[in-house]
Design an enzyme around this catalytic site. Structure first.
Site, short mmCIF file in Angstrom:
data_model
loop_
_atom_site.label_atom_id
_atom_site.label_comp_id
_atom_site.label_asym_id
_atom_site.label_seq_id
_atom_site.Cartn_x
_atom_site.Cartn_y
_atom_site.Cartn_z
CE LYS A 35 -0.29 -0.33 5.02
NZ LYS A 35 -1.12 -0.80 6.14
NE ARG A 130 -6.70 0.71 11.67
CZ ARG A 130 -5.46 0.52 11.21
NH1 ARG A 130 -4.55 1.45 11.36
NH2 ARG A 130 -5.13 -0.60 10.60
CE1 TYR A 253 14.34 31.10 6.23
CE2 TYR A 253 14.37 28.77 5.67
CZ TYR A 253 14.29 30.09 5.29
OH TYR A 253 14.16 30.41 3.96
CG MET A 305 10.85 23.80 0.25
SD MET A 305 9.98 25.01 -0.75
CE MET A 305 8.72 25.57 0.37
C1 LIG Z 1 -0.39 -1.89 6.67
C2 LIG Z 1 -0.98 -3.19 7.03
C3 LIG Z 1 -0.17 -4.30 7.27
C4 LIG Z 1 1.33 -4.22 7.28
O1 LIG Z 1 1.77 -3.57 8.44
P1 LIG Z 1 3.33 -3.43 8.79
O2 LIG Z 1 3.36 -2.92 10.16
O3 LIG Z 1 3.88 -2.46 7.80
O4 LIG Z 1 3.91 -4.77 8.63
C5 LIG Z 1 -0.78 -5.51 7.52
N1 LIG Z 1 -2.13 -5.61 7.56
C6 LIG Z 1 -2.94 -4.57 7.35
C7 LIG Z 1 -4.41 -4.75 7.41
C8 LIG Z 1 -2.40 -3.32 7.09
O5 LIG Z 1 -3.21 -2.28 6.88
#
Ligand SMILES: *Cc1c(COP(=O)(O)O)cnc(C)c1O
Length: 373
Positions: A35, A130, A253, A305
């Site tokens: 992802k 969640r 800065y 930046m």
């Molecule tokens: C992002 C995610 C993972 C992977 O998590 P990591 O901590 O990066 O290994 C696994 N399962 C779900 C449902 C996720 O959203």
């Protein structure tokens, strides 16, 4: 001349890290989680390194389609499932496995009645609060899903909130196992932290993400010491200027850093618009580490930046053009993240599109799974 900043995605490191995940969970199949554009590495760039995975987990339908375009024929899992009724048709078209985490999603399937068979991962909320169905309704929902003629297989799924911390997974595992007792079907539970540290959670599938990119789920590289993980991304640049400071001179800065003695400061072509964290400490006793000419030194002053400044005291030979590593080979991204109050995940995901990125390719043709196009 382009600015000297560039990133490298190391496909051999990805392949190596996938192997580490396999060694951790030898009896499980692996959803390689890609992802967020493969945690900032780029799906296109990461794919060849991870193609020995058993499936890929991601969020966006666009990412799933890209994976199919790249030639991936195996399983693809939508980690948040579908978002609207029109998406049901795409599940069929692209043969995607979908998470089913809400009543709304279940109703989309019930109404659309696609032909199927669809592969479904039914998500239980075991305490993360969640996504997912409450353990008390899980069995009823499972029965409703199973009754749909379009649903082929159902894998039981949950996600851990504390697999990387002392609270651990036992409390969630107990809820999950109780609610799925004597329901048929495989299970998918483990993120990277559970893949690394909780063998009890290695069921038919594991879902590692961050470890594939060489970072620690805890954000502390020391926690994965000796596991053999390699950094999959390096961010490199060069010095574009050098300043000689006198005691009392300040840098950047807000004048957050004041020289206490005569010192040389190097200016690096890298700033927060490249994805380097502005919160990285360039002051105090835990400054962010930086490599100049391969020598570990520290950030000084506020990141701006397009530039940041480093202390050249440990590298007296450094001059304009000297190579700088912001993270990656020789400098764990976790160390930079720690000095910025965050974790490696956030830094890799935030690599800016303006940073030219190249790929260090897999060369060994005889490695399993990585031959072919
Ligand atoms: C992002 C995610 C993972 C992977 O998590 P990591 O901590 O990066 O290994 C696994 N399962 C779900 C449902 C996720 O959203």
């Amino acid at each position: 001349m382009p600015r000297p900043i560039h990133a490298v995605v190391h496909q051999p490191a990805l392949a190596n890290n996938l192997e580490v995940a396999r060694r951790c969970a030898p009896d499980s199949r692996i959803w390689a989680v890609i992802k967020a554009n493969a945690y900032g590495h780029g799906i296109r760039r990461a794919f060849a390194g991870l193609r020995a995975a058993d499936g890929f987990g991601l969020l966006d339908l666009d990412e799933a389609v890209l994976l199919r375009d790249l030639g991936w024929q195996g399983p693809v899992l939508l980690l948040e499932g579908i978002f609207q009724p029109q998406d049901v048709a795409l599940l069929e078209q692209y043969r995607l496995t979908t998470v089913l985490h809400s009543e709304e999603q279940l109703r989309m399937l019930e109404l659309a009645r696609p032909k199927g068979p669809l592969a479904v991962q039914l998500k239980m909320n075991t305490g993360m609060n969640r996504l997912g169905f409450h353990p008390d309704q899980y069995r009823t929902i499972w029965e409703r899903a199973r009754a749909l003629s379009c649903v082929g297989s159902i894998v039981h799924m949950t996600h851990f909130s504390d697999a990387d911390s002392p609270r651990g997974i036992e409390h969630q595992l107990a809820v999950f196992d109780a609610a799925t007792a004597n329901l048929p079907g495989e299970a998918s539970l483990a993120n990277s932290a559970a893949t690394l540290w909780h063998p009890k959670a290695h069921r038919a599938w594991v879902r590692p993400g961050v470890m594939l990119y060489g970072a620690a789920p805890t954000g502390r590289q020391a926690d994965v010491e000796g596991m053999g993980l390699q950094p999959a991304m390096s961010l490199q640049s060069e010095l574009i200027s050098v300043q000689d400071l006198q005691p009392g001179d300040t840098v950047g800065y807000g004048s957050l850093y004041t020289a206490e003695r005569p010192m040389r400061v190097g200016v690096v072509a890298c700033g927060y618009a490249d994805g380097y964290p502005r919160h990285a400490a360039g002051w105090g006793d835990k400054p962010a580490p930086v490599l100049v000419d391969g020598v570990r030194t520290r950030l000084v002053g506020r990141v701006s930046m397009d530039m940041l400044c480093v202390d050249l005291t440990p590298c007296p030979k450094a001059r304009v053009g000297s190579p700088v590593t912001l993270w990656g080979q020789g400098l764990p991204i976790d160390d930079v993240a720690e000095a910025s109050g965050t974790v490696g995940y956030e830094l890799m995901c935030a690599l800016a599109p303006r940073v030219p990125t190249t790929v260090a390719m897999l060369t060994a043709p005889d490695q399993p799974g990585n031959t072919g196009d």
